[in-house]
Design a protein around this motif. Structure first.
Motif, PDB file in Angstrom:
ATOM      1  N   ARG A   1      -3.098   3.885  -2.876  1.00  0.00           N
ATOM      2  CA  ARG A   1      -1.714   4.370  -2.768  1.00  0.00           C
ATOM      3  C   ARG A   1      -0.977   4.266  -4.097  1.00  0.00           C
ATOM      4  O   ARG A   1      -0.266   5.199  -4.500  1.00  0.00           O
ATOM      5  CB  ARG A   1      -0.980   3.568  -1.697  1.00  0.00           C
TER       6      ARG A   1
ATOM      7  N   ARG B   1      -6.651  -0.034   0.148  1.00  0.00           N
ATOM      8  CA  ARG B   1      -5.609   0.940   0.496  1.00  0.00           C
ATOM      9  C   ARG B   1      -4.440   0.872  -0.477  1.00  0.00           C
ATOM     10  O   ARG B   1      -3.880   1.911  -0.869  1.00  0.00           O
ATOM     11  CB  ARG B   1      -5.119   0.671   1.924  1.00  0.00           C
ATOM     12  N   THR B   2      -4.051  -0.338  -0.880  1.00  0.00           N
ATOM     13  CA  THR B   2      -2.944  -0.487  -1.831  1.00  0.00           C
ATOM     14  C   THR B   2      -3.288   0.132  -3.172  1.00  0.00           C
ATOM     15  O   THR B   2      -2.465   0.820  -3.793  1.00  0.00           O
ATOM     16  CB  THR B   2      -2.594  -1.975  -2.000  1.00  0.00           C
TER      17      THR B   2
END
Length: 404
Positions: A43, A39-40
């Protein structure tokens, strides 16, 4: 009972560790870490989220292999968990993590506990046994880093201490480790049913046992977790993880030699306790210094656009472009910046001729059919004026909480 029977017993006990609910709890934590990293990355870079279950499954399989190696090593050494101060080890490691995340390591907590035991008599533990446990776990970690430390690195733009913004890889891996360890107990009535061991065993001589010949070494299933965090700035992720693994292996072997020496002579207990944390810190400092002061591997190159990484499932990854490749031309048009590359792709038809040098510097020419509606899927190195995505250093958790 033969050595073959002992190996069979180790394998059966390892299966018990795999069936332990705590192992599956650690598996969930490892999966959560891989999910967070995916997810990081999505993003920060604005790319599709990669599936996190693949690295989780691979980490689990390697963790089982590492657990088998570690189990054989612990039994070979004769490490007894009953005298290693485990009740103090985890709390102290977590407390040190609040000061700095990289201190969440048994080398620091174990070294401090060993020094406290030697200097103040508390807690009462066997320094040689504790140091040997730290050395064995780090030797397993070095093997896992060698096999998979380079996988799944997160590409980032990083500002170096001298102010330059370059491409880098944040390397993070996690492994659940099922282990078989032992506890040495004085149970003379069970000795006749034990395994006939050679005279040199155990390598780590126990303390506090009136007669080692009348003691029983009981195998116990244990669950642990290992993690690896590093940064690749002046080298490719594979080269960085390989060097880290070799340095950590050398540290681990030195710790184990000191543990064996300390079990035979009290003189070596203090050097073993001091080297355990300081030696580990030295490996980190030297590794980071080499990366930060070396020539950046992922900086703009004249006459091309260097690839920092490719996006999961993209055309570029399917065509074989990789970290360190340098795009030189598209359909005969030279490219030397992101703007040049975008302009060349905008006027291209369904067929592309890509000219590039691979990560080893070998010239390549590729004829492919591309989809103009889809992005090429490369993450280029930063160009002058690009801001960093991350800053070097993690800082203290306590300090961040105090500021809030």
């Amino acid at each position: 009972m033969s050595w073959l029977s002992l190996v069979s017993l180790v394998l059966l006990t390892l299966l018990r560790a795999l069936a332990n609910p705590f192992f599956w709890l650690v598996m969930l934590l490892v999966a959560a870490q891989h999910f967070r990293l995916a997810r990081t990355k999505s993003r920060l870079l604005g790319v599709p989220t990669e599936p996190f279950w693949l690295p989780t499954l691979y980490s689990a399989l390697l963790g089982i292999v590492g657990g088998l190696v570690g189990s054989v090593l612990l039994v070979l050494l004769g490490v007894s968990l009953s005298n290693t101060g485990l009740a103090y080890l985890w709390p102290l490691a977590i407390l040190l993590m609040l000061i700095s995340p990289h201190l969440l390591c048994f080398s620091y907590a174990g070294g401090l506990l060993a020094l406290s035991s030697l200097l103040f008599g508390f807690p009462r533990l066997e320094v040689a046994q504790l140091v040997a446990l730290v050395g064995a776990l780090h030797l397993v970690e070095s093997l896992l880093i060698l096999l998979s430390g380079h996988l799944g690195g997160m590409p980032v733009y990083l500002r170096l201490p001298r102010g330059e913004v370059v491409g880098a890889f944040n390397l993070q891996r996690f492994w659940p480790i099922p282990l078989v360890a032992g506890a040495l107990l004085e149970l003379p009535e069970l000795v006749p049913y034990g395994v006939a061991m050679p005279d040199w065993w155990p390598l780590i001589r126990p303390e506090g046992i009136a007669s080692p010949d009348q003691a029983v070494y009981v195998l116990l299933p244990v669950v642990a977790a290992l993690g690896y965090g590093d940064i690749a700035v002046s080298s490719l992720p594979r080269g960085k993880s390989r060097r880290s693994a070799l340095i950590l292996c050398g540290y681990s072997l030195a710790v184990l030699v000191l543990a064996v020496a300390a079990s035979r002579s009290p003189f070596w207990a203090f050097p073993a306790a001091v080297f355990t944390p300081l030696g580990h810190e030295l490996t980190i400092v030297l590794g980071r210094r080499a990366e930060m002061l070396g020539r950046p591997r992922f900086a703009p190159r004249p006459g091309g656009v260097m690839v920092l990484d490719t996006v999961w499932g993209s055309q570029a990854r399917r065509w074989g472009l990789e970290a360190g490749s340098v795009l030189r031309g598209v359909n005969g048009r030279p490219v030397s910046s992101r703007a040049d590359l975008a302009a060349a792709l905008a006027v291209s038809g369904p067929y592309l001729e890509l000219e590039y040098t691979d990560a080893r510097g070998k010239w390549q020419r590729l004829h492919v059919r591309g989809d103009a509606r889809r992005p090429l899927g490369i993450i280029p190195v930063p160009e002058p004026g690009d801001p960093p995505l991350v800053e070097w250093g993690t800082g203290s958790l306590l300090r961040r909480l105090f500021r809030k």
